[in-house]
Write an enzyme that holds these catalytic residues in place. Sequence first.
Site, PDB file in Angstrom:
ATOM      1  N   GLU A   1     -21.166  73.266 -64.349  1.00 22.83           N
ATOM      2  CA  GLU A   1     -21.261  71.951 -63.337  1.00 22.83           C
ATOM      3  C   GLU A   1     -22.823  71.241 -63.529  1.00 22.83           C
ATOM      4  OE1 GLU A   1     -20.585  71.365 -58.585  1.00 22.83           O
ATOM      5  OE2 GLU A   1     -22.237  73.095 -59.563  1.00 22.83           O
TER       6      GLU A   1
ATOM      7  N   ASP B   1     -22.058  77.206 -61.917  1.00 19.24           N
ATOM      8  CA  ASP B   1     -22.404  76.384 -60.568  1.00 19.24           C
ATOM      9  C   ASP B   1     -23.769  75.945 -60.605  1.00 19.24           C
ATOM     10  OD1 ASP B   1     -21.789  76.006 -57.737  1.00 19.24           O
ATOM     11  OD2 ASP B   1     -23.605  76.798 -57.344  1.00 19.24           O
TER      12      ASP B   1
HETATM   13  C1  NOJ Z   1     -21.023  73.707 -56.074  1.00 20.79           C
HETATM   14  C2  NOJ Z   1     -19.919  74.200 -55.451  1.00 20.79           C
HETATM   15  O1  NOJ Z   1     -18.758  73.646 -56.226  1.00 20.79           O
HETATM   16  C3  NOJ Z   1     -19.973  74.104 -54.129  1.00 20.79           C
HETATM   17  O2  NOJ Z   1     -18.660  74.490 -53.444  1.00 20.79           O
HETATM   18  C4  NOJ Z   1     -21.261  74.682 -53.401  1.00 20.79           C
HETATM   19  O3  NOJ Z   1     -21.200  74.565 -52.125  1.00 20.79           O
HETATM   20  C5  NOJ Z   1     -22.532  74.292 -54.269  1.00 20.79           C
HETATM   21  N1  NOJ Z   1     -22.306  74.167 -55.597  1.00 20.79           N
HETATM   22  C6  NOJ Z   1     -23.597  75.408 -54.064  1.00 20.79           C
HETATM   23  O4  NOJ Z   1     -23.319  76.499 -54.745  1.00 20.79           O
END
Ligand code: NOJ
Length: 538
Positions: free
Chosen positions: A276, A209
């Site tokens: 990500e 993440d």
């Molecule tokens: C990306 C995640 O996919 C999302 O759902 C989340 O709110 C944010 N990161 C913060 O962790």
Amino acid sequence: MARSLRLSPAASPWWRRAVGYEIYLRSFSDSNGDGVGDLPGVRERLDYLSWLGIDTLWLTPFFPSPMHDQGYDVADYRDIDRTYGTLDDFDRLLADAHRLGIRVLVDLIPNHTSIEHRWFRESRSSRDNAYRNYYVWREPEADGGPPNNWVSVFGGPAWTLDDATGEYWLHLFLSEQPDLNWAEPRVAEEFDEILRFWLERGADGFRIDVADALLKHPALPDNPPATGPWRGPPAGIASDWGTLEHLYDVHQPGLLEIHRRWRRLAEPYGALLVGEIGLADPTALTTFVSGQDGLDLCFWFEPMEIEWQPEAIRAALATASTMSHDVAWVQGSHDRPRAATRFGGGELGRARSLALAVLLLGLPGMPFLYQGEELGLEEGVVLPEEAQDPISRRAGEHALGRDGCRTPMPWQPGRGLGFTSAKRAWLPFGGRKDADTVAVQRADPASTLHRYRRLLRVRRELPDAGESRLEWLASPGSIVAYRRGHVLVAANCGEEHETMDLPPGMWILAYDTSGSGGGAAVSPLALQPNTAQILVAA
Ligand code: NOJ
């Protein structure tokens, strides 16, 4: 523990031919009737995923959490929230998945914890607590205001004042998600142990993440005003994020060192690291992958934003495909409106989303489906008063939030959709029709579900897929087409019937979104609007 069931790392990099599937755990399958999806629920559906042809699952967070951001606020990285099950349930799920040849990725959330994490409770307890430096604390400005102008992705300032100790803590997301201080060496050591914990249990890798925000500029300077459009936060979210140029809060030097550290740790396990990274420019993405010894793959979000327009699609895919095998391709996730809706809804939206899937699944890199994409699901209906996403609850009617793509998976017609035996689920069921469900589509060979299943099978059987050089074909009008060795993929992304001359040689039709398939393809190839085909050289 499931370690002994680990699939052979010798096949590494196994993800070259893999197809991923994102499971939004809360909404996938509820085994105990509390209205929330759970790990035993996923276990019960493994046969379905295997039948569909999926070989890698990404499970959204299952850790203990107060759920301010549905689990992306972690209170303990080494346990399972009781809503989702237990560590034994995780082990059983992993063992069964491995038996079916399915690998499982854990969602790692290293940028922030929950305010309820033990580290934060300690850190907040006094300025000289041993954990103080695990987070980013700063004195107020002279006027009592926050230390700089940074804003949260979810709207409002990125700082919250702790009255008891008189300092602000930094949070790029909700105030209940304090950012960890990755300049503190003990934080990196803690995460080494967390990664090891899941790898030793048999996890096959991590989806990481916000992998690009861990480090912040040490002097925490103000970010300058934005000079161009920013497409970071999910569509529809009212946020100040786009008003600033994010020079000092994300993408700081040193990030790659953290990713490399994880790579060294994961490699002996044959584990995959998919990050990500919120960058629109694919060239910038390569600084984290390709030959850097950092992440194995990173998600690239452009296909979740593009308009249904041939030039836009061709340009977007062609630029990112220069990243070779390093892209994790997605057209949907638990953060973005569903593709079928974005592309016009109904039959049209479904057809377009499937045609885009064909284009993505033939490219180098690893495609991920988001649960329900294989059914052609559109956004679920969630009324403003039923919203659960903290974003829409906080930002009010101006923000759409992310609930529409998170409504429960429709397994079968009738009450609870086969998702739950409870009367109500944590989110509304979303107004699904019988024809949306797995059961109905599974019984109909012409359904979207069967078309995805055939697509995945054809992809698995493609000759030299995964290795051949990619060549974009000059195609007239609205056809977007490329060739990889013996494989040719073409989609008509326009409004009119189109034709395209095939390269010399004999071509066999291996896949057609419209359902037919097989037999020799004749040049010029004719494609109806919103359809795609895969041809194989005879
Ligand atoms: C990306 C995640 O996919 C999302 O759902 C989340 O709110 C944010 N990161 C913060 O962790």
